[in-house]
Design a protein around this motif. Structure first.
Motif, PDB file in Angstrom:
ATOM      1  N   GLY A   1     -16.884 -19.711  78.304  1.00  0.00           N
ATOM      2  CA  GLY A   1     -15.816 -20.696  78.377  1.00  0.00           C
ATOM      3  C   GLY A   1     -15.145 -20.690  79.729  1.00  0.00           C
ATOM      4  O   GLY A   1     -15.802 -20.811  80.771  1.00  0.00           O
ATOM      5  N   ARG A   2     -13.843 -20.491  79.747  1.00  0.00           N
ATOM      6  CA  ARG A   2     -13.107 -20.478  81.008  1.00  0.00           C
ATOM      7  C   ARG A   2     -13.155 -19.122  81.708  1.00  0.00           C
ATOM      8  O   ARG A   2     -12.613 -18.961  82.802  1.00  0.00           O
ATOM      9  CB  ARG A   2     -11.641 -20.859  80.739  1.00  0.00           C
ATOM     10  N   PHE A   3     -13.778 -18.149  81.097  1.00  0.00           N
ATOM     11  CA  PHE A   3     -13.805 -16.785  81.621  1.00  0.00           C
ATOM     12  C   PHE A   3     -15.165 -16.443  82.208  1.00  0.00           C
ATOM     13  O   PHE A   3     -16.194 -16.744  81.621  1.00  0.00           O
ATOM     14  CB  PHE A   3     -13.464 -15.774  80.514  1.00  0.00           C
ATOM     15  N   THR A   4     -15.148 -15.810  83.385  1.00  0.00           N
ATOM     16  CA  THR A   4     -16.361 -15.299  84.012  1.00  0.00           C
ATOM     17  C   THR A   4     -16.127 -13.862  84.429  1.00  0.00           C
ATOM     18  O   THR A   4     -15.151 -13.567  85.129  1.00  0.00           O
ATOM     19  CB  THR A   4     -16.755 -16.127  85.253  1.00  0.00           C
ATOM     20  N   ALA A   5     -17.005 -12.983  83.982  1.00  0.00           N
ATOM     21  CA  ALA A   5     -16.946 -11.583  84.395  1.00  0.00           C
ATOM     22  C   ALA A   5     -18.037 -11.348  85.434  1.00  0.00           C
ATOM     23  O   ALA A   5     -19.158 -11.816  85.288  1.00  0.00           O
ATOM     24  CB  ALA A   5     -17.140 -10.667  83.193  1.00  0.00           C
ATOM     25  N   GLN A   6     -17.683 -10.614  86.461  1.00  0.00           N
ATOM     26  CA  GLN A   6     -18.606 -10.359  87.559  1.00  0.00           C
ATOM     27  C   GLN A   6     -18.609  -8.864  87.846  1.00  0.00           C
ATOM     28  O   GLN A   6     -17.549  -8.232  87.900  1.00  0.00           O
ATOM     29  CB  GLN A   6     -18.112 -11.119  88.789  1.00  0.00           C
ATOM     30  N   VAL A   7     -19.805  -8.309  88.029  1.00  0.00           N
ATOM     31  CA  VAL A   7     -19.941  -6.882  88.322  1.00  0.00           C
ATOM     32  C   VAL A   7     -20.746  -6.719  89.597  1.00  0.00           C
ATOM     33  O   VAL A   7     -21.838  -7.288  89.732  1.00  0.00           O
ATOM     34  CB  VAL A   7     -20.650  -6.144  87.163  1.00  0.00           C
ATOM     35  N   ASP A   8     -20.227  -5.932  90.516  1.00  0.00           N
ATOM     36  CA  ASP A   8     -20.949  -5.584  91.743  1.00  0.00           C
ATOM     37  C   ASP A   8     -21.023  -4.062  91.786  1.00  0.00           C
ATOM     38  O   ASP A   8     -20.102  -3.388  92.267  1.00  0.00           O
ATOM     39  CB  ASP A   8     -20.218  -6.136  92.959  1.00  0.00           C
ATOM     40  N   LYS A   9     -22.116  -3.514  91.286  1.00  0.00           N
ATOM     41  CA  LYS A   9     -22.230  -2.056  91.208  1.00  0.00           C
ATOM     42  C   LYS A   9     -22.358  -1.429  92.587  1.00  0.00           C
ATOM     43  O   LYS A   9     -21.953  -0.290  92.793  1.00  0.00           O
ATOM     44  CB  LYS A   9     -23.418  -1.666  90.329  1.00  0.00           C
ATOM     45  N   SER A  10     -22.923  -2.149  93.537  1.00  0.00           N
ATOM     46  CA  SER A  10     -23.092  -1.567  94.878  1.00  0.00           C
ATOM     47  C   SER A  10     -21.735  -1.304  95.520  1.00  0.00           C
ATOM     48  O   SER A  10     -21.564  -0.349  96.282  1.00  0.00           O
ATOM     49  CB  SER A  10     -23.935  -2.479  95.764  1.00  0.00           C
ATOM     50  N   SER A  11     -20.757  -2.139  95.186  1.00  0.00           N
ATOM     51  CA  SER A  11     -19.402  -1.968  95.712  1.00  0.00           C
ATOM     52  C   SER A  11     -18.480  -1.277  94.726  1.00  0.00           C
ATOM     53  O   SER A  11     -17.310  -1.027  95.046  1.00  0.00           O
ATOM     54  CB  SER A  11     -18.805  -3.340  96.073  1.00  0.00           C
ATOM     55  N   LYS A  12     -18.957  -1.019  93.531  1.00  0.00           N
ATOM     56  CA  LYS A  12     -18.149  -0.424  92.453  1.00  0.00           C
ATOM     57  C   LYS A  12     -16.908  -1.284  92.225  1.00  0.00           C
ATOM     58  O   LYS A  12     -15.755  -0.793  92.265  1.00  0.00           O
ATOM     59  CB  LYS A  12     -17.780   1.027  92.765  1.00  0.00           C
ATOM     60  N   TYR A  13     -17.156  -2.554  91.941  1.00  0.00           N
ATOM     61  CA  TYR A  13     -16.077  -3.542  91.888  1.00  0.00           C
ATOM     62  C   TYR A  13     -16.408  -4.533  90.791  1.00  0.00           C
ATOM     63  O   TYR A  13     -17.512  -5.060  90.741  1.00  0.00           O
ATOM     64  CB  TYR A  13     -16.038  -4.250  93.252  1.00  0.00           C
TER      65      TYR A  13
END
Lengths: 113, 113
Positions: free
Chosen positions: A59-71
């Motif tokens: 929906g209006r929510f997006t989760a983003q994971v960047d493991k290389s940056s631990k962010y």
């Protein structure tokens, strides 16, 4: 140093704005990432659950994971006053219920009319 | 309705007077856990239980006891409460098979004077 760092806010935005909430972490074993929403005088409720790096949209929510940056990030599009709450990130090294979650301290969000 | 029920919601007590906070879930979850939430410290795990008669310490177990005699119930016992146990307490449960998301109760705000 805490394993999970999260800016406590408060973050105040106008209705309709795009909101970006973030967490950083230090434990490279974390593989599973969650966002919980907590309204005042209520318990946290699960919003998003993601595995490893990449994006997940609901929906209006997006989760983003960047493991290389631990962010990790949570984006809220077209924010509404009903989105006003505290948002907690949480992480785990293993899948499945019953595995220890490490929580951030939460970011307080206020969406104003 | 699937839920985790905690009682009482609010409690003021005096130092040293034993108290029990009850927690019950109706989802047949194997895993149950207690957290305390403090400003700037976030959610910290007190005790958890993987199933009936199986309990273990979390990150901050000192001053607390738990028991798991039935699958649905997981009471938190403070044998001799002290002012540093003034906090917001949450019970949570999860199926061991599901992807890491916990269902939280609505919280118990405890004040020890």
């Amino acid at each position: 140093q805490k394993e999970v760092e999260q800016d406590p806010g408060p973050l105040s935005v106008p209705e309709g704005a795009i909101v970006s909430l973030n967490c950083t972490y230090s434990n490279s074993a974390f593989q599973y990432f969650m966002w919980y929403r907590q309204y005042s005088r209520k318990g946290p409720e699960l919003l998003m659950y993601t595995y490893s790096s990449g994006n997940k949209e609901d929906g209006r929510f997006t989760a983003q994971v960047d493991k290389s940056s631990k962010y990790i990030s949570l984006f809220i599009r077209d924010s509404q006053p009903s989105d006003s709450a505290t948002y907690l990130c949480a992480m785990s090294a293993r899948a499945g219920g019953g595995n220890k979650l490490t929580f951030g301290t939460g970011t307080q969000l206020k969406v104003e009319l | 309705e699937a839920q985790v029920t905690q009682n009482p919601r609010y409690l003021i007590t005096v130092t040293g007077k034993k108290l029990t906070v009850t927690c019950s879930q109706n989802m047949n979850h194997e895993y149950m856990s207690w957290y305390r939430q403090d400003p700037g410290l976030g959610l910290r795990q007190i005790y958890y239980s993987m199933n009936v008669e199986v309990t273990d310490k979390g990150d901050v177990p000192e001053g607390y006891k738990v028991s798991r005699k039935e699958k649905r119930n997981f009471p938190l016992i403070l044998e001799s409460p002290s002012p540093n146990q003034t906090s917001l307490y949450f019970c949570a449960s999860s199926s061991l098979g599901q992807g890491g998301g916990y269902t939280f109760g609505s919280g118990t705000r405890l004040t020890v004077v």
